[in-house]
Design a protein around this motif. Structure first.
Motif, mmCIF file in Angstrom:
data_model
loop_
_atom_site.group_PDB
_atom_site.id
_atom_site.type_symbol
_atom_site.label_atom_id
_atom_site.label_comp_id
_atom_site.label_asym_id
_atom_site.label_seq_id
_atom_site.Cartn_x
_atom_site.Cartn_y
_atom_site.Cartn_z
ATOM 1 N N LEU A 13 0.839 -1.321 0.162
ATOM 2 C CA LEU A 13 0.061 0.152 -0.035
ATOM 3 C C LEU A 13 1.012 1.219 0.079
ATOM 4 O O LEU A 13 0.728 2.126 -0.869
ATOM 5 N N PHE A 14 1.774 1.353 1.010
ATOM 6 C CA PHE A 14 2.619 2.586 1.011
ATOM 7 C C PHE A 14 3.832 2.296 2.096
ATOM 8 O O PHE A 14 3.858 1.327 2.748
ATOM 9 N N LYS A 15 4.839 3.139 1.872
ATOM 10 C CA LYS A 15 5.796 3.028 2.930
ATOM 11 C C LYS A 15 5.842 4.338 3.934
ATOM 12 O O LYS A 15 5.199 5.302 3.308
ATOM 13 N N ASP A 16 6.078 3.999 5.018
ATOM 14 C CA ASP A 16 6.226 4.914 5.943
ATOM 15 C C ASP A 16 7.316 5.227 6.749
ATOM 16 O O ASP A 16 8.005 4.252 7.287
ATOM 17 N N ARG A 17 7.934 6.544 7.050
ATOM 18 C CA ARG A 17 9.241 6.735 7.582
ATOM 19 C C ARG A 17 9.083 6.541 9.196
ATOM 20 O O ARG A 17 7.896 6.889 9.632
ATOM 21 N N LEU A 18 9.991 6.128 9.841
ATOM 22 C CA LEU A 18 10.014 6.450 11.434
ATOM 23 C C LEU A 18 10.757 7.850 11.682
ATOM 24 O O LEU A 18 11.756 8.099 11.148
ATOM 25 N N VAL A 19 10.077 8.486 12.392
ATOM 26 C CA VAL A 19 10.662 9.903 12.920
ATOM 27 C C VAL A 19 10.880 10.066 14.342
ATOM 28 O O VAL A 19 9.936 9.383 15.133
ATOM 29 N N LEU A 20 11.718 10.953 14.902
ATOM 30 C CA LEU A 20 11.577 11.053 16.149
ATOM 31 C C LEU A 20 10.688 12.013 16.797
ATOM 32 O O LEU A 20 10.315 13.244 16.045
ATOM 33 N N ALA A 21 9.943 11.893 17.967
ATOM 34 C CA ALA A 21 9.143 12.917 18.299
ATOM 35 C C ALA A 21 9.362 13.100 19.582
ATOM 36 O O ALA A 21 9.777 12.336 20.691
ATOM 37 N N VAL A 22 9.282 14.501 20.062
ATOM 38 C CA VAL A 22 9.694 15.082 21.465
ATOM 39 C C VAL A 22 8.496 16.198 21.617
ATOM 40 O O VAL A 22 8.088 16.549 20.794
ATOM 41 N N ASP A 23 8.731 16.422 22.917
ATOM 42 C CA ASP A 23 7.799 17.614 23.315
ATOM 43 C C ASP A 23 8.325 18.894 22.598
ATOM 44 O O ASP A 23 9.424 19.203 22.401
ATOM 45 N N ARG A 24 7.374 19.837 22.217
ATOM 46 C CA ARG A 24 7.666 20.858 21.304
ATOM 47 C C ARG A 24 8.768 21.789 22.146
ATOM 48 O O ARG A 24 9.447 22.392 21.650
ATOM 49 N N ASP A 25 8.613 21.728 23.578
ATOM 50 C CA ASP A 25 9.468 22.911 24.116
ATOM 51 C C ASP A 25 10.482 21.945 25.034
ATOM 52 O O ASP A 25 10.716 22.034 26.108
ATOM 53 N N VAL A 77 11.151 10.876 24.855
ATOM 54 C CA VAL A 77 11.492 10.720 23.152
ATOM 55 C C VAL A 77 10.662 9.339 23.095
ATOM 56 O O VAL A 77 10.827 8.599 23.630
ATOM 57 N N THR A 78 10.459 9.502 21.539
ATOM 58 C CA THR A 78 10.000 8.192 21.234
ATOM 59 C C THR A 78 10.160 8.215 19.671
ATOM 60 O O THR A 78 10.126 9.261 19.158
ATOM 61 N N LEU A 79 9.942 6.950 18.871
ATOM 62 C CA LEU A 79 9.690 7.047 17.314
ATOM 63 C C LEU A 79 8.417 6.660 17.068
ATOM 64 O O LEU A 79 7.725 6.041 17.627
#
Length: 304
Positions: free
Chosen positions: A168-180, A242-244
């Motif tokens: 169907l599609f490919k999806d990248r993994l990115v890092l997510a953190v609090d905006r501040d 932090v998380t992916l």
């Protein structure tokens, strides 16, 4: 063997028994009583001159002959189904049908929402039953408890030969953190990532592909919390966690969750390939083909 003396419904019963490995579950699947299913098993044993299923502890296991016969019987039933379906047509505007689709919550939010809208306009009589991914999604599909399975190819790779699949599609993994986030600016080093508290994600009590990749790449991660993939981004605000996350989900929830998305720590992580999987028995079903085409129509929209 004289086929005129054989009830071909026995093949359906045999196929169901081989799938369920249980007289009780096979009876439920065929909507008959357990005693009737036991009688059917006795008829199968006589017709095939083989015990078919034998007791092993508390359960039943197929005989070697039954194991050899099972895929051939399944192919025969698929062929019969295809022949009988040749004249069937599926009109989404008038059809009354329910499709059961198994997918992670994040796929439902990021990918299936447009399908819900499309069904409302194009197929008002078609119902969609969405089920979260179970501990053994391949078994649920094999037993045809679901019509379609949406799952990362990497999860199904060892069992994909049992089914028909389509990317169907490919999806990248990115890092997510609090905006501040107090410790993370526009990028993160491997050392920072390894020290900061890490929010792990899980699906159906299984570790996510993100954590599996981190282990494979030898990147330490300081797991302090584990949550579902859809909930995880909303737990970051006001923390040093932090998380992916997959990028499609991260982009949709970044604003309401109050998070920023960054490139993950090096080395580069592999994208996740989302596929749909179905059984051979439903390959030629006109309604099933229509549903699969709907998903393919939506796929470029999501992967762009």
């Amino acid at each position: 063997m004289d086929l005129r003396r054989i009830d071909l419904n026995l093949l359906v019963a045999f196929d169901t028994l081989m799938t369920e490995r249980s007289v009780t579950r096979a009876a439920e699947r065929l909507s008959i009583g357990q005693s009737a299913m036991s009688s059917t098993l006795a008829r199968l044993r006589k017709a095939l001159n083989d015990p078919v299923m034998v007791r092993d502890g508390r359960g039943l296991v197929p005989t070697p002959f039954a194991e050899v016969l099972a895929p051939r019987v399944r192919d025969i039933l698929v062929e019969i189904n295809d022949v009988l379906s040749l004249r069937e047509t599926f009109n989404p505007g008038t059809a009354k049908r329910t499709f059961t689709v198994m997918a992670d919550d994040y796929i439902t939010v990021t990918f299936l929402r447009p399908l819900v809208s499309r069904l409302a306009h194009e197929a008002p009589g078609v119902r969609l039953l969405l089920r979260p991914t179970s501990d053994d999604p391949a078994d649920q599909l094999r037993r045809e408890n679901v019509d379609l399975l949406l799952i990362p190819r990497e999860v199904l790779q060892h069992q994909s030969r049992d089914f028909l699949t389509q990317v169907l599609f490919k999806d990248r993994l990115v890092l997510a953190v609090d905006r501040d986030h107090p410790d993370v600016a526009d990028s993160i080093t491997r050392e920072q990532f390894s020290v900061l508290p890490y929010l792990a994600t899980s699906s159906a009590n299984a570790r996510s592909l993100a954590e599996s990749q981190l282990d494979f790449l030898g990147i330490p991660h300081n797991v302090t919390i584990t949550a579902g993939s859809l909930l995880a981004p909303f737990l970051l605000k006001g923390t040093r966690l932090v998380t992916l996350v997959v990028e499609s989900l991260g982009r949709q929830v970044a604003e309401p969750a109050g998070i920023r998305l960054l490139e993950p720590p090096p080395p580069q992580m592999q994208p996740i390939t989302q596929i749909m999987a179905w059984t051979k028995r439903t390959e030629q079903d006109s309604g099933h083909r229509w549903l699969r085409q709907c998903l393919l129509d939506l796929a470029p929209e999501t992967s762009s």
